[in-house]
Each structure stands twice: as C-alpha cells, then as structure tokens.
Design an enzyme around this catalytic site. Structure first.
Site, PDB file in Angstrom:
ATOM      1  N   SER A 284       4.412   7.765 -25.895  1.00 20.12           N
ATOM      2  CA  SER A 284       3.080   7.917 -26.489  1.00 20.12           C
ATOM      3  C   SER A 284       3.104   7.169 -27.807  1.00 20.12           C
ATOM      4  O   SER A 284       4.161   6.990 -28.412  1.00 20.12           O
ATOM      5  CB  SER A 284       2.783   9.386 -26.765  1.00 20.12           C
ATOM      6  OG  SER A 284       3.503   9.823 -27.911  1.00 20.12           O
ATOM      7  N   ASP A 285       1.942   6.736 -28.278  1.00 22.42           N
ATOM      8  CA  ASP A 285       1.880   6.272 -29.653  1.00 22.42           C
ATOM      9  C   ASP A 285       2.210   7.493 -30.528  1.00 22.42           C
ATOM     10  O   ASP A 285       2.302   8.616 -30.025  1.00 22.42           O
ATOM     11  CB  ASP A 285       0.486   5.710 -29.973  1.00 22.42           C
ATOM     12  CG  ASP A 285       0.508   4.784 -31.184  1.00 22.42           C
ATOM     13  OD1 ASP A 285       1.464   4.860 -31.985  1.00 22.42           O
ATOM     14  OD2 ASP A 285      -0.429   3.980 -31.342  1.00 22.42           O
ATOM     15  N   CYS A 286       2.429   7.275 -31.836  1.00 19.22           N
ATOM     16  CA  CYS A 286       2.968   8.369 -32.636  1.00 19.22           C
ATOM     17  C   CYS A 286       1.961   9.493 -32.807  1.00 19.22           C
ATOM     18  O   CYS A 286       0.871   9.284 -33.336  1.00 19.22           O
ATOM     19  CB  CYS A 286       3.511   7.837 -33.944  1.00 19.22           C
ATOM     20  SG  CYS A 286       4.920   6.778 -33.566  1.00 19.22           S
TER      21      CYS A 286
END
Ligand SMILES: *[C@@H]1O[C@H](CO)[C@@H](O)[C@H](O)[C@H]1NC(C)=O
Ligand SMILES: *[C@@H]1O[C@H](CO)[C@@H](O)[C@H](O)[C@H]1NC(C)=O
Ligand SMILES: *[C@@H]1O[C@H](CO)[C@@H](O)[C@H](O)[C@H]1NC(C)=O
Length: 768
Positions: A284-286
C-alpha cells in the site's frame, strides 16, 4: 560557534570510522541459522518461501505485514525495512536509506525524472537506472539501504498543476510505458532465473495525480475514470512496467477509483496479477490501508479496512495499520490466518529472489560493490549526460544562443536559484556527491561575472532587490536570468494553483529585459509547465531554456549549452498550457474534451485549447530536415473472422462507424506489422543529437479518437552536413487503433497519417 563545534564533533564521533564499515544485518547467519531449508539456495524459491512460512506462528506473521518488519531472533531473522527510495538516485525519503549510518555520505543525484524523460533516450533511461542499482547495492552492503525500492512513479502527468508531476515520465502513455520498462529493467538487473539485483516498484496504481485541490485531497479523492481512458491512458504505463519491465512490486494508491479505494479494490489489483501476469508483492502507499477507513470512509471499522486490503491482494502495508488490526479481525472471524499466507509467500519470494536469505551480502553476487562504486566518475558523467540530453531550448530568436565563449567579456547572472545548489534537485533527492550551483559553472566560462539574486527566494514576494539586479544587468554584456519553480511551489502534498511564474518573478524578468544592453537569456527551473507567454512574446528575451530539476551535474550541462559546448536536443514531455487552464477542475479525470460543458480535454492527444509550448517542442542550434524514405501507402486487412459473441458484436456495431473493425476480429495482426524509415538531414553548421518523433493521426471524425498520438521515438546523432536514417516498427492493431467507449480496440478504415515534424505520409487501411 560553540554550538557548531560541538555539532561537528558529534558528527565525527557518530560516524563509523572507515576502517570498520557498518555491515548490514542479514538472516541465515552461520553457524546455526543457516541450516534452515529457506536458507538453502539450491532449493527452488517456492519451496524456500513455504519453508520459512512453516516456522511462523500467527503473532509472528503479523510482524511481517509492515514495511518495518521486525526481527525474529528465534529463527535468526533480522529486522528488514521494505521502504527505500531511488527515484533519480538514492533518497532518504523512506527509512531504508541513510546517509549517516555508514561510510557512504552521498550518492549521485541524477536529473529528476521529468527532465530525464525529455531526452527521449531509452538507452539513457536504462543506464541511469543501472547506475542507481549499483549504488543501491553498494549502500546495502554497508547497511545504508534496503533492497526494495519504491520507484518509478509512472502515473500520468495529467494536470499541469500536479506537485508530483516532476517525478513522472510526462503526459504521454506510450512514453511513460517506455520509461517504466527501461527503468525497471535497469534497476532490477534481473537474471534468467528471476534473480534480482534490487527490486523496483511501479507506483501509484491507479489514477493518482492530485495532491490537494479545493476540498479534494489524495487521501479522500475518488477518481472517476471511464473504461476508455483507463484502457488507453491510465493503464499503459503500469501494464508496461509489469509486462515489459517485469517489476517485482506494485504500489496501490490512496485515492479511490470509481468508488473503491485502490488498496481495497480486488478488481483493480487482479487486473495486474491475473490479466497482466504480475509476479511480486503489492504494497500500500504509506498508510493507504488506514485511509480506506479514515479518509475514504469506505468501510465501518479499522478491521474491515485491513480485511479488505488483504482480500484485495495487498501483501504489505507501508505503516502499521495491518499489523495493528489483523489480529482482532481474525478474532472477530473476518479473516482466517491462512488468508495471510499468500501475502507472506509473495513477500518472501521477492526477498529470496534478491538473495536476502543467501547469507552475507558482502560475499554474494554483488558483494564487491561498495563506497568506490557510489559517486564514481562514471555515474557522475552519466548524470551530466542525462542533463545535457534533457535540457530543452524553447525559444532562440535569430540564433541568439549559443553565446560566444571567448568573445563575451562580462556576464550578469540573476535569480534566486542561481547560487543555490540544492533547490534545483527536485523532490525525492538524497545527498549529492559534488553539488555545484549554476553560478559556479557559468563563471567558469566568463572572466567577469556578476550576480544579483533579484528575489530573496522562489516565492519572490517583494521587488526590493530588483534595483540591484537591474544594475548588475546593465553593467554586463549579456545577462542570464534564472527563474521558475522549486519545491515551495510543487511537491508531494502541494499542487500549484497558478501556472504563472511565482510572485514577482515575471516583473523581475521583464525589468531586466528592458534594462539590458542586449537581449537576455531566460532559464526556467521546475517540473510543471509554466505560462511564460510574456517572455515568448518579448523580443528582448531572445532565448528560453527549460532545465527541469537537472540534478547535481545540471548546472554544468546548462553552462555547456549556453556557451555551445553542447547542442541542446531535449523535447517537452508535457504540454505547456496557458494560465486559463486553471479554470479546468483538477478532479476531472476525463482525457477527452466535452464541448457541451466547456471542457477542453487533456494533453496533446485530446486538448483543444491554445498552448504556450506544445508536447514535443524543443529547438536545436542546427537545422534538421525530415523525410519519409519508406512507408506503405496501403494496408489490406485480411478477411475478418467474426468469432466473438454476436451480442457483443451488435453493441460494437451500434457505437462504431460501420467501417471500424474490432482489433480482435483482425486476423493475423502480426503479419500486418510494417516499418517506416525516416531520414534526418542536418543542414546546419553544428552536429546535433536529435529526437525523431513519429506521430499518427487517425482518420477524421471518430468520436473519442486522439487528435494525434506518438507511435515511435528515437534519439539519434546527426553530424553536420549528414543524413541519418532511422527505422520504426508499426503494429497497426496496437499503434494505429483507437479504444472505444467499452475499452475495446478498434481499427478504423480510411486514411491514416504518419507525421514527423512538418512532413506526413498517408497510409490507407482497407478491408478485403
Ligand atoms: C522499526 O521497528 C523497530 C522495532 O521493531 C523500532 O525500534 C524502530 O524505531 C522502527 N523504525 C521505524 C522507522 O519506525
Ligand atoms: C506499438 O505497438 C507495440 C506492440 O504491438 C508496443 O509494444 C509499443 O509500445 C507500441 N508503441 C507505442 C509508441 O505505443
Ligand atoms: C557537405 O557535404 C557535401 C557532399 O558530401 C560536400 O561536398 C560539402 O563540401 C559539405 N559541406 C560542408 C560545409 O562540409
């Protein structure tokens, strides 16, 4: 003073001495921890991954679901940080890269991607990525970097205001697709068995290209994308990143796509894994698992966000959300322990392919790489070459440039960026090897050089220093003014609101132009396009150069261009729109224009309005003439096979023109491929490296068809007074087809045009 002294001392004390360089921690250490089957490099990777999994309890498994994955001393596993960054060189934006924890204090800062793209040189893109990989491995060997890098950013540069457009390969899906595959191949250095030098990550999937606009932010944005735009615009860079590049990581984005947050979208992630054959891990993106619940409000609880992400196919979370909420999701019966296993197997497989479980990396295949291989002369030269080839000459009245280096006796250099070596590097930047400012490099060429900042900084809110700058300019033969953007205007979490030069920069440039003895040279920095119509139309501003964020060797390259040691040949990878474009809603993802609501469409492929400078614009110090040497004038499609279900065919028939043919009904697309030879003659008096861009224009009046589309590009060197021929391969079913509203490719019958600069060749496509 005292503070500085102690600070310096502390640095000295903290810094490991070069004789005892930091060593990375690694699993499978002898004498005991190397005996596990997962440490046995003679076994197949799936066997080793399953072996590792078999040693893990549920609490153990949870530790692996975060980028900061904890150690497991019981079986000799060391802490591993998945998040390292390498966009245009190693960068400490992720905790995996550090310039202070080992003997390597800096690494090569290559030009920011948008400027590297303007070189239109595939080989250069590949070589730069290869150099970054060597520096990455070298830093890994000394405990200063991980092995998993979250680059490249291959989202399309769709809106000129986007703060992260600088990180991308521009607005054209075919160029972005080519860049993606070259970068990933170069960075991963994959061997025949799938072994990886380092891992690259295609991000951010999908349709992410807005930070903040009005009430929209990347965290809560729902990108509404038509099937047509998805198929021919948003998907191609990712498809290529995965299919041609063979990327081992994919990152899902914060935004939702058509109502479903990307990291919770099984259909989106399945497209990558099942349709495109993606093999690797999905991160996932952060905190993009947290946003499913907290910003997108797509689910009712934190557990549900975690469950949806895992079920959609996310393997790891940048952040701790999965780690924190999976246990209770399992307790609540929303997920089973075994639902985590495929995620862990994906993660372990990539680490295995990286040789992470093969013992001491300093003794492995890449073990010899170390401090000597970082900031090497070779890499710094490559950074220089990439900047040289990227710089774009936008305007050059009466061949004003190049300046004659031995004739000019004085030069004024004006602008807040001219003496600052750090704000021309762009975002996701590390510590450069040998930072130089534009001022440093220009004064190498001229004896008497004087400087005035003109503005205190890029935002340039006052004109207090204009007088000083005007005076400097009037005292010199020639003046170079450096203005444009830096990260105060455009970066992650910051989109622009205007396309004009920031603050009073425009006034500064105009007053210098008026006061100068001769016409002036305007140099523009920044990733996004700038409306510089005022300069384009001002005869006292004879030349305009765009240098993007040219990296640590950029100032050198710029000086070489200004004084004619290098002939510029870069081309804009993005449309430069006028300021009026800011009335277009940034959240509107449509590529196609809609006249009924005054929507002009986006990018050179569809945009119907005026431009300041168009996609592909870029001049040279010499003159090139183009000719089609060979290209077919007619193409005959073989007899069609009507194999698709008749119902579907009816739908297609109703929407397409009668003479449009679905590509999947064309028999033997491969046999239709043809070549186009284009000759380029250099009729000027200097040699030049030149980008040949082959465009295609479909037959007129097909709804939703692009106005034109790049179907081939090549960078070639053409010596003065010589002609060079370059060959392009065209696959009509792919390159000359149009995507319809259902996302299907259609081949239109009729007159197609191939175009290079101002020459064109018609190709008539008929069905037999
Ligand atoms: C990673 O986790 C460890 C504990 O396992 C902690 O000490 C460290 O600070 C964490 N690092 C980051 C960057 O959060
Ligand atoms: C042209 O088609 C080929 C394959 O059929 C594809 O690989 C290539 O990327 C296309 N080129 C462009 C510029 O779209
Ligand atoms: C250019 O090439 C032609 C033919 O090869 C030659 O006759 C001519 O002298 C050349 N001109 C220059 C300026 O080199």
């Amino acid at each position: 003073m005292i503070f500085h002294f102690f600070f310096f001392l502390t640095l000295l004390l903290l810094r490991p001495s070069p004789s005892a360089p930091a060593s990375p921690s690694y699993p499978c250490k002898p004498p005991n921890h190397n005996l596990y089957p997962f440490c046995d490099s003679s076994l197949p990777i799936p066997t080793r991954a399953s072996s590792l999994l078999s040693f893990l309890t549920l609490p153990d498994k949870l530790l692996f679901l975060s980028d900061n994955s904890s150690s497991l001393p019981r079986i000799g596993l060391t802490h591993y940080e998945w998040w390292s960054e390498s966009l245009h060189g190693l960068a400490p934006n992720g905790p995996g890269v550090s310039f202070s924890s080992g003997p390597i204090p800096s690494s090569t800062v290559f030009p920011q991607v948008i400027l590297a793209t303007s070189s239109f040189n595939r080989r250069l893109w590949y070589d730069v990525a290869t150099a970054i990989a060597a520096e990455a491995r070298a830093m890994h060997n000394y405990g200063q970097a991980g092995l998993t890098f979250w680059a490249p950013n291959v989202n399309l540069f769709r809106d000129p205001r986007w703060g992260r457009g600088q990180e991308t390969p521009g607005e054209d899906p075919a160029v972005a697709a080519a860049f993606a595959s070259e970068y990933v191949k170069g960075l991963q250095g994959m061997d025949e068995k799938g072994g990886l030098m380092v891992s690259a990550c295609c991000k951010h999937f999908a349709a992410y290209d807005l930070e903040k606009w009005g009430s929209f932010s990347r965290y809560n944005f729902n990108a509404v994308v038509t099937q047509q735009d998805m198929q021919d615009t948003y998907d191609p860079p990712f498809r290529s990143c995965i299919q041609q590049g063979k990327a081992s990581c994919l990152m899902c984005s914060y935004n939702a796509v058509n109502g479903v947050p990307a990291c919770a979208s099984k259909s989106l992630l399945d497209r990558a894994r099942k349709e495109w054959g993606f093999q690797g891990y999905i991160t996932s993106d952060c905190d993009a698992v947290a946003t499913i619940f907290e910003y997108q409000h797509y689910v009712k609880s934190a557990e549900d966000a975690a469950v949806d992400a895992i079920k959609a196919g996310v393997d790891i979370n940048c952040g701790t959300y999965l780690k924190r909420h999976i246990a209770s999701a399992i307790r609540l019966g929303k997920l089973k322990e075994k639902d985590l296993d495929s995620a862990l197997l994906n993660l372990f497989s990539v680490q295995l392919r990286l040789g992470y479980f093969d013992g001491n990396p300093r003794k492995g295949k890449y073990g010899k790489l170390g401090p000597r291989d970082v900031c090497s002369a070779e890499h710094r030269n490559l950074a220089l070459e990439s900047a040289r080839q990227g710089i774009v000459l936008l305007k050059n009245e009466n061949k004003f440039l190049p300046l004659k280096k031995n004739v000019i006796s004085s030069l004024a250099v004006v602008g807040p960026q001219a003496k600052d070596a750090s704000n021309i590097l762009g975002d996701y930047t590390g510590v450069p090897c040998n930072p130089k400012s534009i001022w440093d490099e220009l004064k190498e060429y001229v004896q008497t050089t004087n400087y005035a900042s003109g503005c205190d900084n890029v935002p340039c809110t006052t004109g207090d220093k204009f007088g000083e700058a005007v005076l400097a300019a009037t005292k010199a033969d020639f003046t170079v003014v450096i203005t444009g953007l830096d990260l105060t205007q455009e970066t992650e979490d910051l989109d622009r609101v205007s396309l004009l030069l920031p603050g009073k920069q425009m006034e500064l440039v105009s007053s210098i132009a008026t006061a100068s003895r001769n016409a002036i040279v305007l140099v523009l920095t920044g990733g996004g396009p700038i409306d510089v119509s005022f300069a384009k139309n001002n005869p006292k501003i004879a030349s305009i150069l765009w240098i993007g964020y040219p990296g640590e060797a950029g100032p050198r390259a710029l000086a070489e261009v200004i004084f004619g040691d290098v002939n510029p040949g870069g081309r804009l990878p993005i449309t430069w729109y006028p300021e009026s474009f800011t009335s277009v809603p940034m959240n509107d993802m449509n590529m196609r224009p809609d006249p009924s609501r005054g929507y002009p469409g986006r990018t050179y492929r569809f945009y119907t309005g005026d431009v300041v400078y168009g996609f592909g614009h870029g001049l040279s110090y010499t003159d090139f003439r183009h000719e089609f040497v060979s290209a077919p004038r007619n193409l005959n499609l073989p007899r069609l096979s009507r194999s698709i279900p008749i119902g579907k065919y009816r739908v297609l028939q109703q929407t397409a023109r009668p003479d449009d043919i679905p590509v999947r009904e064309v028999q033997g697309c491969d046999s239709l491929k043809f070549t186009v030879d284009v000759s380029v003659s250099n009729s000027g008096d200097v040699s030049g490296s030149h980008v040949v861009m082959l465009f295609w224009r479909p037959p007129g009046l097909i709804k939703g068809a692009p106005r034109k589309q790049l179907v081939g590009f090549d960078r070639i060197h053409v010596p003065r007074n010589r002609t060079v021929v370059t060959t392009f391969w065209i696959d009509p079913c792919d390159n000359l087809s149009i995507v319809d509203e259902y996302g299907d490719r259609i081949l239109a019958l009729g007159q197609h045009a191939l175009m290079v600069e101002n020459v064109e060749q018609l190709v008539s496509i008929e069905a037999s």
